[in-house]
Design a protein around this motif. Structure first.
Motif, PDB file in Angstrom:
ATOM      1  N   VAL A  92       0.890  -1.068   0.030  1.00 50.76           N
ATOM      2  CA  VAL A  92      -0.006  -0.197  -0.125  1.00 50.76           C
ATOM      3  C   VAL A  92       0.834   1.173  -0.036  1.00 50.76           C
ATOM      4  N   ALA A  93       0.691   2.156  -0.844  1.00 54.61           N
ATOM      5  CA  ALA A  93       1.279   3.434  -0.896  1.00 54.61           C
ATOM      6  C   ALA A  93       0.252   4.472  -0.582  1.00 54.61           C
ATOM      7  N   SER A  94       0.520   5.296   0.509  1.00 48.91           N
ATOM      8  CA  SER A  94      -0.369   6.521   0.860  1.00 48.91           C
ATOM      9  C   SER A  94       0.419   7.776   0.023  1.00 48.91           C
ATOM     10  N   ALA A  95      -0.632   8.310  -1.048  1.00 49.99           N
ATOM     11  CA  ALA A  95      -0.145   9.615  -1.640  1.00 49.99           C
ATOM     12  C   ALA A  95      -0.178  10.632  -0.785  1.00 49.99           C
ATOM     13  N   PRO A  96       1.208  11.279  -0.889  1.00 46.61           N
ATOM     14  CA  PRO A  96       1.146  12.373  -0.050  1.00 46.61           C
ATOM     15  C   PRO A  96       0.426  13.759  -0.436  1.00 46.61           C
ATOM     16  N   GLY A  97       0.032  13.591  -1.778  1.00 49.91           N
ATOM     17  CA  GLY A  97      -0.734  14.697  -2.284  1.00 49.91           C
ATOM     18  C   GLY A  97      -1.875  14.057  -3.206  1.00 49.91           C
ATOM     19  N   SER A  98      -1.837  14.436  -4.579  1.00 51.62           N
ATOM     20  CA  SER A  98      -2.635  13.770  -5.517  1.00 51.62           C
ATOM     21  C   SER A  98      -2.422  12.181  -5.827  1.00 51.62           C
ATOM     22  N   GLY A  99      -3.251  11.731  -5.785  1.00 57.03           N
ATOM     23  CA  GLY A  99      -3.230  10.059  -5.980  1.00 57.03           C
ATOM     24  C   GLY A  99      -2.801   9.777  -7.391  1.00 57.03           C
ATOM     25  N   ASP A 100      -3.417  10.478  -8.301  1.00 50.51           N
ATOM     26  CA  ASP A 100      -3.090  10.258  -9.935  1.00 50.51           C
ATOM     27  C   ASP A 100      -1.598  10.765 -10.001  1.00 50.51           C
ATOM     28  N   ASP A 101      -1.091  11.874  -9.332  1.00 47.07           N
ATOM     29  CA  ASP A 101       0.409  12.236  -9.589  1.00 47.07           C
ATOM     30  C   ASP A 101       1.209  11.277  -9.183  1.00 47.07           C
ATOM     31  N   HIS A 102       0.810  10.799  -7.888  1.00 46.63           N
ATOM     32  CA  HIS A 102       1.756   9.762  -7.173  1.00 46.63           C
ATOM     33  C   HIS A 102       1.691   8.546  -8.076  1.00 46.63           C
ATOM     34  N   MET A 103       0.527   8.016  -8.589  1.00 45.44           N
ATOM     35  CA  MET A 103       0.461   7.027  -9.470  1.00 45.44           C
ATOM     36  C   MET A 103       1.353   7.029 -10.576  1.00 45.44           C
ATOM     37  N   VAL A 104       1.389   8.331 -11.373  1.00 47.84           N
ATOM     38  CA  VAL A 104       2.172   8.627 -12.506  1.00 47.84           C
ATOM     39  C   VAL A 104       3.736   8.520 -12.167  1.00 47.84           C
ATOM     40  N   ALA A 105       4.128   9.038 -11.017  1.00 46.85           N
ATOM     41  CA  ALA A 105       5.394   8.836 -10.582  1.00 46.85           C
ATOM     42  C   ALA A 105       6.000   7.344 -10.406  1.00 46.85           C
ATOM     43  N   LEU A 106       4.924   6.756  -9.881  1.00 49.37           N
ATOM     44  CA  LEU A 106       5.301   5.273  -9.617  1.00 49.37           C
ATOM     45  C   LEU A 106       5.430   4.489 -11.062  1.00 49.37           C
ATOM     46  N   VAL A 107       4.749   4.646 -11.782  1.00 49.67           N
ATOM     47  CA  VAL A 107       5.019   4.327 -13.510  1.00 49.67           C
ATOM     48  C   VAL A 107       6.365   4.733 -13.903  1.00 49.67           C
ATOM     49  N   ALA A 108       6.518   5.952 -13.598  1.00 48.48           N
ATOM     50  CA  ALA A 108       7.812   6.481 -14.174  1.00 48.48           C
ATOM     51  C   ALA A 108       9.110   5.779 -13.580  1.00 48.48           C
ATOM     52  N   GLU A 109       9.080   5.484 -12.231  1.00 45.84           N
ATOM     53  CA  GLU A 109       9.988   4.891 -11.512  1.00 45.84           C
ATOM     54  C   GLU A 109      10.203   3.535 -11.962  1.00 45.84           C
ATOM     55  N   ALA A 110       9.176   2.805 -12.549  1.00 42.66           N
ATOM     56  CA  ALA A 110       9.085   1.544 -12.850  1.00 42.66           C
ATOM     57  C   ALA A 110      10.099   1.181 -14.060  1.00 42.66           C
ATOM     58  N   GLY A 111      10.559   2.214 -14.774  1.00 42.53           N
ATOM     59  CA  GLY A 111      11.240   2.062 -15.852  1.00 42.53           C
ATOM     60  C   GLY A 111      10.796   1.151 -16.849  1.00 42.53           C
TER      61      GLY A 111
END
Length: 128
Positions: free
Chosen positions: A72-91
Motif C-alpha cells: 500500500v502506498a499513501s499518496a502524499p498529495g494527488s493520488g493521480d500524480d503519485h501513480m504517474v510517478a510510480l509508473v515513471a520509477e518502474a522504468g
C-alpha cells in the motif's frame, strides 16, 4: 536462466471503490481495506503469473496498512500524480494501472503502462 520480473499492478483505490455505489463514502478507509483484502485473497483476475500489487490510497484512506500480497502506498498529495510517478520509477518493468480515470489513463500510457478498468480489481457482483 533469467527470472521474470513480476507485473507491477498499480490500483487506483479511490477510483475502484468509487466505481460501485455501495456506501463506500461513509467509510473510505474501510472501503480501501476491503479492496486490499479482496486483492490479497483473489489476486488480479486474468493475470495468473507473478504480480506485485500496489494499492494507492489518498485522502481519508491514507494509512491503510499493507497485507501479504498487497503493498500500500499513501499518496502524499494527488493520488493521480503519485501513480504517474510510480509508473515513471518502474522504468522498463511491465506495469498495469487499474483505473477508469481518463486523464490518468492517458498519462500512464504515455509512460508505457497498460491500463485496465475497475472491474479488473473489483469484479461486478452481477458478472456471470
Amino acid at each position: 536462466m533469467e527470472e521474470a520480473v513480476p507485473l507491477l499492478v498499480i490500483v487506483d483505490a479511490a477510483n475502484v471503490v468509487g466505481s460501485v455505489p455501495d456506501g463506500w463514502w461513509r467509510d473510505r478507509r474501510g472501503a480501501a481495506e476491503r479492496l486490499r483484502d479482496r486483492l490479497a485473497a483473489q489476486g488480479v483476475p486474468g493475470h495468473e503469473g507473478p504480480v506485485d500489487i500496489l494499492l494507492v490510497v489518498e485522502g481519508a484512506a491514507r494509512g491503510v496498512e499493507p497485507v501479504p500480497g498487497v503493498r500500500v502506498a499513501s499518496a502524499p498529495g494527488s493520488g493521480d500524480d503519485h501513480m504517474v510517478a510510480l509508473v515513471a520509477e518502474a522504468g522498463d518493468r511491465p506495469v498495469l494501472v487499474v483505473t477508469a480515470d481518463r486523464e490518468l489513463r492517458r498519462r500512464v500510457r504515455e509512460l508505457g503502462a497498460d491500463v485496465a478498468g475497475p472491474r479488473t480489481a473489483r469484479p461486478s457482483p452481477h458478472r456471470d
